[in-house]
Design a protein around this motif. Sequence first.
Motif, PDB file in Angstrom:
ATOM      1  N   VAL A 195       0.721  -1.504  -0.253  1.00 42.85           N
ATOM      2  CA  VAL A 195       0.299  -0.039   0.240  1.00 42.85           C
ATOM      3  C   VAL A 195       1.000   1.297   0.091  1.00 42.85           C
ATOM      4  N   THR A 196       0.296   2.451  -0.171  1.00 40.76           N
ATOM      5  CA  THR A 196       1.246   3.801   0.018  1.00 40.76           C
ATOM      6  C   THR A 196       1.092   4.194   1.257  1.00 40.76           C
ATOM      7  N   SER A 197       1.744   4.922   1.656  1.00 43.78           N
ATOM      8  CA  SER A 197       1.684   5.562   2.814  1.00 43.78           C
ATOM      9  C   SER A 197      -0.128   6.317   2.623  1.00 43.78           C
ATOM     10  N   ARG A 198       0.023   6.774   2.063  1.00 45.03           N
ATOM     11  CA  ARG A 198      -1.741   7.440   2.433  1.00 45.03           C
ATOM     12  C   ARG A 198      -2.794   6.183   2.854  1.00 45.03           C
ATOM     13  N   GLU A 199      -2.808   5.606   1.828  1.00 45.64           N
ATOM     14  CA  GLU A 199      -3.881   4.391   1.951  1.00 45.64           C
ATOM     15  C   GLU A 199      -3.503   3.931   2.835  1.00 45.64           C
ATOM     16  N   LEU A 200      -2.835   3.539   4.100  1.00 48.61           N
ATOM     17  CA  LEU A 200      -2.709   2.501   4.886  1.00 48.61           C
ATOM     18  C   LEU A 200      -3.007   3.811   5.981  1.00 48.61           C
ATOM     19  N   LEU A 201      -2.892   4.512   6.060  1.00 48.00           N
ATOM     20  CA  LEU A 201      -3.449   5.672   6.767  1.00 48.00           C
ATOM     21  C   LEU A 201      -4.872   5.619   6.805  1.00 48.00           C
ATOM     22  N   ARG A 202      -5.450   5.768   5.749  1.00 46.51           N
ATOM     23  CA  ARG A 202      -6.624   6.280   5.613  1.00 46.51           C
ATOM     24  C   ARG A 202      -7.541   4.251   6.089  1.00 46.51           C
ATOM     25  N   LEU A 203      -6.810   3.737   6.640  1.00 45.78           N
ATOM     26  CA  LEU A 203      -7.663   2.396   6.177  1.00 45.78           C
ATOM     27  C   LEU A 203      -7.200   2.472   8.161  1.00 45.78           C
ATOM     28  N   SER A 204      -6.085   3.177   8.577  1.00 37.09           N
ATOM     29  CA  SER A 204      -6.006   3.527  10.038  1.00 37.09           C
ATOM     30  C   SER A 204      -6.541   4.439  10.803  1.00 37.09           C
ATOM     31  N   GLY A 205      -7.744   4.915   9.969  1.00 40.66           N
ATOM     32  CA  GLY A 205      -8.179   6.004  10.639  1.00 40.66           C
ATOM     33  C   GLY A 205      -8.056   7.376  10.668  1.00 40.66           C
ATOM     34  N   ILE A 206      -6.619   7.864   9.719  1.00 45.10           N
ATOM     35  CA  ILE A 206      -5.526   8.909  10.574  1.00 45.10           C
ATOM     36  C   ILE A 206      -5.630   9.852   9.854  1.00 45.10           C
ATOM     37  N   THR A 207      -5.840  10.766   9.840  1.00 42.15           N
ATOM     38  CA  THR A 207      -5.689  11.846   8.836  1.00 42.15           C
ATOM     39  C   THR A 207      -4.387  12.009   7.939  1.00 42.15           C
ATOM     40  N   PRO A 208      -3.724  11.729   6.833  1.00 39.30           N
ATOM     41  CA  PRO A 208      -2.357  11.798   6.136  1.00 39.30           C
ATOM     42  C   PRO A 208      -2.367  13.231   6.478  1.00 39.30           C
ATOM     43  N   SER A 209      -0.437  13.817   7.233  1.00 37.90           N
ATOM     44  CA  SER A 209      -0.387  14.788   7.051  1.00 37.90           C
ATOM     45  C   SER A 209       1.190  14.676   6.946  1.00 37.90           C
ATOM     46  N   ALA A 210       2.103  15.378   7.635  1.00 40.49           N
ATOM     47  CA  ALA A 210       3.645  15.038   7.057  1.00 40.49           C
ATOM     48  C   ALA A 210       4.013  14.579   8.345  1.00 40.49           C
TER      49      ALA A 210
END
Length: 445
Positions: free
Chosen positions: A87-102
């Motif tokens: 997965v991309t970092s963004r996809e994994l954060l999204r699946l984890s319920g976390i808003t993507p940011s630096a």
Amino acid sequence: MATRDADVELRHDEPNLARLNLVLAPNRTDLYEWTKQLTLDALGGIHITCTAPRNSLVPHGVDNDILLGLVNAAVLQGLPEDDTVRVTSRELLRLSGITPSARAYEKLRESLRRLQYTAYDVIDSWYDGSKHRWRTMSFSLIVKHSAEDNTADVTNLGQWRAQTVLAIKLDDGVIKNIRAGHILPLNFELLAQLTQPLTRNLFRTLSFQRQGGGQPVLAYSVPLGVWASHLGMQEMRPDTVMRALQPAHVELKATGFLRDVTYQGRGKSRVVHYTFGQVDATAPDPEAAALLARYGVSGGRTLLLAQSHGLQAVKRAVGVLEALLRTEYRTKIRNKAGILTDILEQPHKYDTLLTQAEGRQSSTPAARHSAAQPPSDADAPVAVRDTAAAHIILMGTYDQPTERREIRDRVSALYVGGRVTTLDLIGLLGKSTAEAQAVVAQWTA
């Protein structure tokens, strides 16, 4: 492999992870190791030792969300044979319920390192869903992981960003259990409303106690001291534990997951009593999952489809597929698993195709062969209206007992005689004996 938007609405948990609570609930910790030996439920004792590497901390807080995201990525990707989620970092954060940011990307990196390098020793507490027994295991939740940037931007080299592609190999014991159907459904809509890692951790752990044993229960009680140790609040005073849990309890009651939380007793004898709200998330039907797997649908996908559509819809889809395979349309079917999935998602489209295919075939010489006079050429079109076809489409649901077998024989005769359609036959799947008898009575009136 990217995940589809529609699939993200369904979330699952591996029951051992939910019950054992391998990630401490608090957002902060200074622990590099911990041990717990306690009893939460009738399934038996829990005995775990967790050890982080030197100069590191044990998994805690948001690491629980990342772990859940990895489990769901594995399910959505069909449980890859090499146990590796891509997965991309963004996809994994999204699946984890976390808003993507630096900052979130940096925290993700730290979390994956903790999950990979922390060792767990679980003694007679890990349930093996494939062999149905308790096991002792030593493992890390992540076996290995790698990151690769797929952009031409060389600024901030080594810094993770949205497009960073991750390959994360999970422990095979976790994946093996999911493949065996040992899985716990989670209400994603409710999960998305929870704002803190502690609340989400409590939600996962209580979700297991609510339905992990099979039939959902209305309430769950546990000594407060045991509960504090299980969540990772071992060193806290009882009143401090209650204050720490209060915001999570308020949030879970606001969502309807909990109806009430009360305490009974004093000091070390104090017990926390949870009363659950109405039951919502349902487990995938194992028979539906097995049917889908029989036609080549991948492990993780079977669980998603079985949960979202249910047994009767799956049986109907299989009936339509089997009927299509007995028409000239079968030459267009290259991937049974793909067609079966499409039938589930677009049933009316395939009802029309089946009707058209049977209409065309009825005019061919092969279609006039009876069950007693099959075509001599193995490659010739298969006759649709024969007894064998009727039995296949009914999928053995009318083979026993005697009353249902009589219905099967009567319906098969009507089918061969052209008095009922294939879709009529499929419509009998899932009907009770009395309902089926009433339908057949109408057909023969």
